[in-house]
Motif scaffolding. Sequence first.
Motif, short mmCIF file in Angstrom:
data_model
loop_
_atom_site.label_atom_id
_atom_site.label_comp_id
_atom_site.label_asym_id
_atom_site.label_seq_id
_atom_site.Cartn_x
_atom_site.Cartn_y
_atom_site.Cartn_z
N LEU A 159 0.81 -1.22 0.00
CA LEU A 159 0.00 0.00 0.00
C LEU A 159 0.84 1.27 0.00
O LEU A 159 0.63 2.17 -0.82
N ASP A 160 1.80 1.35 0.92
CA ASP A 160 2.59 2.57 1.08
C ASP A 160 3.88 2.20 1.81
O ASP A 160 3.84 1.74 2.95
N GLN A 161 5.01 2.42 1.16
CA GLN A 161 6.28 1.97 1.72
C GLN A 161 6.69 2.73 2.98
O GLN A 161 7.30 2.16 3.88
N VAL A 162 6.34 4.00 3.06
CA VAL A 162 6.66 4.76 4.28
C VAL A 162 5.82 4.22 5.45
O VAL A 162 6.33 4.03 6.56
N ALA A 163 4.55 3.97 5.19
CA ALA A 163 3.68 3.39 6.23
C ALA A 163 4.21 2.03 6.66
O ALA A 163 4.19 1.69 7.85
N TYR A 164 4.71 1.27 5.70
CA TYR A 164 5.30 -0.03 6.01
C TYR A 164 6.48 0.13 6.96
O TYR A 164 6.57 -0.57 7.98
N ILE A 165 7.39 1.04 6.65
CA ILE A 165 8.57 1.26 7.52
C ILE A 165 8.11 1.69 8.91
O ILE A 165 8.64 1.22 9.92
N ASP B 88 16.83 -0.38 3.31
CA ASP B 88 17.59 -0.95 2.20
C ASP B 88 16.82 -2.06 1.52
O ASP B 88 16.82 -2.17 0.29
N ALA B 89 16.16 -2.90 2.29
CA ALA B 89 15.39 -4.00 1.72
C ALA B 89 14.25 -3.47 0.86
O ALA B 89 13.98 -3.97 -0.23
N VAL B 90 13.58 -2.40 1.33
CA VAL B 90 12.50 -1.79 0.56
C VAL B 90 13.04 -1.16 -0.71
O VAL B 90 12.49 -1.34 -1.80
N LEU B 91 14.15 -0.44 -0.60
CA LEU B 91 14.73 0.20 -1.77
C LEU B 91 15.27 -0.82 -2.77
O LEU B 91 15.13 -0.64 -3.98
N ALA C 154 14.08 -3.81 -3.27
CA ALA C 154 12.92 -4.39 -3.94
C ALA C 154 12.40 -3.43 -5.01
O ALA C 154 12.00 -3.83 -6.10
N GLU C 155 12.43 -2.12 -4.70
CA GLU C 155 11.98 -1.12 -5.66
C GLU C 155 12.91 -1.07 -6.86
O GLU C 155 12.48 -1.00 -8.00
N LEU C 156 14.22 -1.16 -6.62
CA LEU C 156 15.19 -1.16 -7.71
C LEU C 156 15.00 -2.39 -8.59
O LEU C 156 15.10 -2.31 -9.81
N ASP C 157 14.73 -3.54 -7.96
CA ASP C 157 14.48 -4.76 -8.73
C ASP C 157 13.28 -4.59 -9.64
O ASP C 157 13.25 -5.11 -10.74
N ASP C 158 12.28 -3.86 -9.17
CA ASP C 158 11.08 -3.62 -9.99
C ASP C 158 11.41 -2.81 -11.23
O ASP C 158 10.75 -2.92 -12.25
N PHE C 159 12.46 -1.98 -11.17
CA PHE C 159 12.83 -1.14 -12.30
C PHE C 159 13.89 -1.79 -13.19
O PHE C 159 14.31 -1.21 -14.17
N GLY C 160 14.38 -2.94 -12.86
CA GLY C 160 15.32 -3.62 -13.72
C GLY C 160 16.76 -3.47 -13.31
O GLY C 160 17.65 -3.87 -14.01
N ARG C 161 17.12 -2.88 -12.26
CA ARG C 161 18.38 -2.73 -11.59
C ARG C 161 19.62 -2.79 -12.48
O ARG C 161 20.61 -3.37 -12.09
N SER C 162 19.69 -2.21 -13.59
CA SER C 162 20.96 -2.25 -14.30
C SER C 162 21.85 -1.08 -13.93
O SER C 162 22.95 -1.28 -13.49
N THR C 163 21.36 0.12 -14.11
CA THR C 163 22.19 1.29 -13.80
C THR C 163 21.33 2.36 -13.16
O THR C 163 20.11 2.35 -13.33
N PRO C 164 21.94 3.28 -12.44
CA PRO C 164 21.17 4.39 -11.89
C PRO C 164 20.48 5.19 -13.00
O PRO C 164 19.43 5.75 -12.78
N GLN C 165 21.07 5.21 -14.17
CA GLN C 165 20.47 5.94 -15.28
C GLN C 165 19.11 5.31 -15.65
O GLN C 165 18.16 6.02 -15.89
N ASN C 166 19.06 3.97 -15.68
CA ASN C 166 17.80 3.30 -15.98
C ASN C 166 16.72 3.65 -14.96
O ASN C 166 15.57 3.80 -15.30
N LEU C 167 17.13 3.75 -13.69
CA LEU C 167 16.17 4.10 -12.65
C LEU C 167 15.61 5.48 -12.90
O LEU C 167 14.39 5.67 -12.85
N SER C 168 16.45 6.44 -13.21
CA SER C 168 15.95 7.81 -13.43
C SER C 168 15.11 7.88 -14.70
O SER C 168 14.18 8.67 -14.78
N ASP C 169 15.39 7.04 -15.69
CA ASP C 169 14.57 7.01 -16.90
C ASP C 169 13.16 6.54 -16.60
O ASP C 169 12.19 6.98 -17.21
#
Length: 167
Positions: free
Chosen positions: A119-125, A145-148, A150-165
């Motif tokens: 529902l909400d990652q901040v509420a989860y923390i 870190d575990a939440v972040l 998981a979020e990076l994995d959702d975006f494909g975790r290749s490079t920080p550039q991919n995340l910002s895209d």
Amino acid sequence: MDCPDCGNDRTRVIDTGTSTDGMSVRRRRECQRCSFRFTTYERPEWNSLQVKKRDGRIESFSREKLRAGVERAVEKRQVTEKAVTDVVDTIESELQDHETCIVPSRLIGELASEKLRDLDQVAYIRFVSVYKAFSEPEEFLRELDAVLDAELDDFGRSTPQNLSDNL
């Protein structure tokens, strides 16, 4: 216990034993007025869910306590009242589906954590920091870190550039 023959409320227990199914107590009783003998069976009554606390105590499940914990976690977040109600309904429904009427408080915390994470990652923390009783900043960091991750994995975790895209 009233006598089924004369209605007198003064009966005494003559014999006590476990029933054949092992789920009830069988008692032979005798009326003190008319000496009529009869058998009663005592079974546990489970009207609602029971929660086994960490210290071993058992208490009735409280939907209000669960809701209050979820509301504290989502306080000042963009989470609707309906979303909170849905989370509480889902958790209660999952608890009702268990084969036993006594559920460990740990299970309630895990279910609430899981639903809040979606529902909400901040509420989860917020919720897990209380539920898991964080006492050190490092515990917050590990969970964050575990939440972040998981979020990076959702975006494909290749490079920080991919995340910002993807943002």
